[in-house]
Design an enzyme around this catalytic site. Structure first.
Site, PDB file in Angstrom:
ATOM      1  N   ARG A   1      17.414 -25.010  30.881  1.00  0.00           N
ATOM      2  CA  ARG A   1      18.113 -23.773  31.238  1.00  0.00           C
ATOM      3  C   ARG A   1      19.617 -23.898  31.403  1.00  0.00           C
ATOM      4  O   ARG A   1      20.114 -24.930  31.866  1.00  0.00           O
ATOM      5  CB  ARG A   1      17.512 -23.224  32.538  1.00  0.00           C
ATOM      6  CG  ARG A   1      16.079 -22.756  32.361  1.00  0.00           C
ATOM      7  CD  ARG A   1      15.416 -22.411  33.680  1.00  0.00           C
ATOM      8  NE  ARG A   1      14.021 -22.017  33.453  1.00  0.00           N
ATOM      9  CZ  ARG A   1      13.029 -22.885  33.223  1.00  0.00           C
ATOM     10  NH1 ARG A   1      13.272 -24.183  33.190  1.00  0.00           N
ATOM     11  NH2 ARG A   1      11.798 -22.450  33.013  1.00  0.00           N
TER      12      ARG A   1
ATOM     13  N   HIS B   1      16.051 -23.272  26.388  1.00  0.00           N
ATOM     14  CA  HIS B   1      15.696 -23.936  25.126  1.00  0.00           C
ATOM     15  C   HIS B   1      16.427 -23.362  23.908  1.00  0.00           C
ATOM     16  O   HIS B   1      15.822 -23.153  22.852  1.00  0.00           O
ATOM     17  CB  HIS B   1      14.182 -23.867  24.914  1.00  0.00           C
ATOM     18  CG  HIS B   1      13.382 -24.690  25.893  1.00  0.00           C
ATOM     19  ND1 HIS B   1      13.884 -25.793  26.526  1.00  0.00           N
ATOM     20  CD2 HIS B   1      12.094 -24.566  26.338  1.00  0.00           C
ATOM     21  CE1 HIS B   1      12.955 -26.310  27.319  1.00  0.00           C
ATOM     22  NE2 HIS B   1      11.861 -25.592  27.231  1.00  0.00           N
TER      23      HIS B   1
ATOM     24  N   HIS C   1       9.577 -31.332  22.303  1.00  0.00           N
ATOM     25  CA  HIS C   1       8.687 -30.643  23.238  1.00  0.00           C
ATOM     26  C   HIS C   1       7.194 -30.814  22.929  1.00  0.00           C
ATOM     27  O   HIS C   1       6.416 -29.857  23.043  1.00  0.00           O
ATOM     28  CB  HIS C   1       9.062 -29.162  23.267  1.00  0.00           C
ATOM     29  CG  HIS C   1       8.850 -28.477  24.579  1.00  0.00           C
ATOM     30  ND1 HIS C   1       7.619 -28.417  25.207  1.00  0.00           N
ATOM     31  CD2 HIS C   1       9.704 -27.820  25.394  1.00  0.00           C
ATOM     32  CE1 HIS C   1       7.741 -27.739  26.324  1.00  0.00           C
ATOM     33  NE2 HIS C   1       8.999 -27.363  26.475  1.00  0.00           N
TER      34      HIS C   1
ATOM     35  N   ASP D   1       7.763 -29.504  36.868  1.00  0.00           N
ATOM     36  CA  ASP D   1       8.593 -28.936  35.812  1.00  0.00           C
ATOM     37  C   ASP D   1      10.039 -29.236  36.199  1.00  0.00           C
ATOM     38  O   ASP D   1      10.826 -28.340  36.473  1.00  0.00           O
ATOM     39  CB  ASP D   1       8.329 -27.427  35.689  1.00  0.00           C
ATOM     40  CG  ASP D   1       8.995 -26.812  34.462  1.00  0.00           C
ATOM     41  OD1 ASP D   1       9.644 -27.568  33.719  1.00  0.00           O
ATOM     42  OD2 ASP D   1       8.876 -25.590  34.274  1.00  0.00           O
TER      43      ASP D   1
ATOM     44  N   GLU E   1      10.194 -34.486  28.119  1.00  0.00           N
ATOM     45  CA  GLU E   1      11.338 -34.024  27.326  1.00  0.00           C
ATOM     46  C   GLU E   1      12.560 -34.817  27.789  1.00  0.00           C
ATOM     47  O   GLU E   1      13.103 -34.547  28.860  1.00  0.00           O
ATOM     48  CB  GLU E   1      11.560 -32.532  27.558  1.00  0.00           C
ATOM     49  CG  GLU E   1      10.347 -31.662  27.264  1.00  0.00           C
ATOM     50  CD  GLU E   1      10.385 -30.348  28.039  1.00  0.00           C
ATOM     51  OE1 GLU E   1      11.270 -29.519  27.780  1.00  0.00           O
ATOM     52  OE2 GLU E   1       9.537 -30.158  28.926  1.00  0.00           O
TER      53      GLU E   1
HETATM   54  C1  GLA Z   1      10.212 -26.583  29.789  1.00  0.00           C
HETATM   55  C2  GLA Z   1      10.658 -25.732  30.888  1.00  0.00           C
HETATM   56  C3  GLA Z   1       9.496 -25.012  31.381  1.00  0.00           C
HETATM   57  C4  GLA Z   1       8.864 -24.201  30.276  1.00  0.00           C
HETATM   58  C5  GLA Z   1       8.452 -25.082  29.198  1.00  0.00           C
HETATM   59  C6  GLA Z   1       7.901 -24.270  28.040  1.00  0.00           C
HETATM   60  O1  GLA Z   1       9.491 -27.635  30.244  1.00  0.00           O
HETATM   61  O2  GLA Z   1      11.286 -26.409  31.926  1.00  0.00           O
HETATM   62  O3  GLA Z   1       9.852 -24.201  32.433  1.00  0.00           O
HETATM   63  O4  GLA Z   1       9.791 -23.313  29.765  1.00  0.00           O
HETATM   64  O5  GLA Z   1       9.535 -25.842  28.778  1.00  0.00           O
HETATM   65  O6  GLA Z   1       7.031 -23.299  28.452  1.00  0.00           O
END
Ligand code: GLA
Length: 381
Positions: free
Chosen positions: A108, A133, A208, A280, A345
């Site tokens: 983000r 993304h 990803h 996350d 990632e």
């Molecule tokens: C990343 C983001 C998540 C989500 C995934 C895809 O990991 O941090 O919040 O957007 O990608 O769904």
């Protein structure tokens, strides 16, 4: 006598066939087939990379997506360990970025804004009030120019090139991006990224894939044991935007310095876990960014499969498929339920363009962005 002659001829033929099969198995190959057409009629390719151990990756030049990745378990049985779809049409719809290349900026950027050289740039906003993304049509939804890289001793390799135009999704500068996927003969999927720009910009590329080491569609990933080489992680607000601090993992569910099952603490009553609906977050990988070092490992006890992640990046986003909700049907025809795959990632920290204390993601005109990540597969008893 005649009988003997026939038997020995049959034997010779069988031996020849065996030898041929062995050679075929030992040969690393890369082949190209059609993966269908986009809605605009553009032809999309599917490359099949095979190493000398029979490990196989299928990668499309649409979004640079790893469509399948077949690796052996402890008994030598091959399974596809990444989530995804059988056909292009399913990838064309908005989705959870299965297997894709992510850019220009992985994760983000707060409110889709940042200032560079005194100019404020406004990006596409596609995640609440934030940019995620790379925007509405990120690098996961563009067509890359694909070329087989021949004669690479490491293993079969695919080169993907993409020119992201000045202003695309709001970013400044014409950015030339090159990604090389190599399926090495050490059972590694190696990703080399590079990029250059004709105007200062920001860049943070990642990959990803959602892994399920028991095989895609084969239940959730909660019993997979994970280790992450990080003393600190990047805490966020409720919208997953970093607070600016790097927090020590000790005494928190984010401590993966020793192996823990993903499910062990994922539902704990802890603010950061709640903000992410599970894991996350970005972990700050120990050691020096820019230097290839161990980032994480995952071990799936029923299959014995092990995946190690190595990278030159400063961080790794560990995402546990919290937003998968059982509405997507995967390659084996099974619904992908919540937490049926996890992502590592490798990347810079989220929102770095707005966070002066984070390592910079600015790519200067004339400089070359470089990044390498390796996913290494093995098994143990
Ligand atoms: C990343 C983001 C998540 C989500 C995934 C895809 O990991 O941090 O919040 O957007 O990608 O769904």
């Amino acid at each position: 006598m005649r009988q003997h002659g026939r038997i020995s001829r049959v034997l010779v033929a069988v031996l020849w066939l065996l030898a041929l099969a062995l050679v075929a198995h030992a040969q690393a190959t890369i082949t190209k087939t059609s993966f269908g057409k986009t809605d605009l009629g553009e032809n999309i390719d599917l490359y099949t990379l095979r190493n000398t151990h029979g490990v196989e990756a299928k990668i499309t030049n649409y979004g640079g997506i790893v469509v399948s990745l077949k690796v052996p378990d402890r008994r030598g049985k091959f399974d596809d360990v990444v989530l995804g779809f059988n056909n292009l049409a399913d990838y064309l719809k908005p989705g959870p970025y299965f297997g894709a290349l992510i850019g220009r900026y992985g994760n983000r950027i707060a409110k889709g804004r940042f200032t560079l050289n005194g100019v404020e740039y406004k990006l596409a906003v596609n995640n609440g009030e934030n940019h995620l993304h790379g925007g509405i049509k990120g690098f996961d939804k563009v067509i890359w120019a694909g070329n087989k890289l021949k004669g690479k001793a490491e293993g079969p390799a695919l080169v993907l090139d993409y020119l992201s135009n000045d202003g695309e999704e709001g970013y400044p500068g014409n950015l030339h991006v090159r990604v090389i996927y190599t399926l090495t003969n050490n059972n590694e999927l190696k990703i080399d990224y590079s990029a250059t720009t004709d105007k200062d910009t920001v860049t943070n590329l990642t990959h990803h894939s959602y892994f399920n080491l028991a095989g895609e569609g084969n239940g959730d990933i909660l019993n997979t044991q994970v280790t992450i080489n990080a003393n600190r992680f990047v805490p966020t607000d409720a919208g997953s935007i970093p607070l600016g601090e790097l927090r020590n993992v000790s005494g928190t569910p984010f401590d993966f310095l020793t192996p823990h099952a993903i499910g062990e603490r994922i539902n704990q009553d802890e603010e950061q876990i709640k903000f992410g609906s599970g894991y996350d977050h970005t972990w700050v990988i120990n050691g020096r960014p820019g230097v290839m070092r161990f980032a994480a490992t995952a071990y799936e006890p029923t299959s014995g499969r092990v995946m190690q992640v190595w990278t030159t990046e400063p961080g790794v986003q560990f995402y546990t498929g919290n937003f998968l909700d059982g509405t997507l049907t995967g390659k084996a025809g099974k619904l992908y339920q919540r937490r049926s795959g996890f992502c590592f990632e490798t990347q810079h920290y989220p929102d770095s363009p707005n966070q002066p204390s984070f390592p910079t993601t600015t790519l200067k005109k004339g400089a070359t962005y470089r990044s390498t990540t390796i996913y290494r597969f093995s098994s143990k008893r």
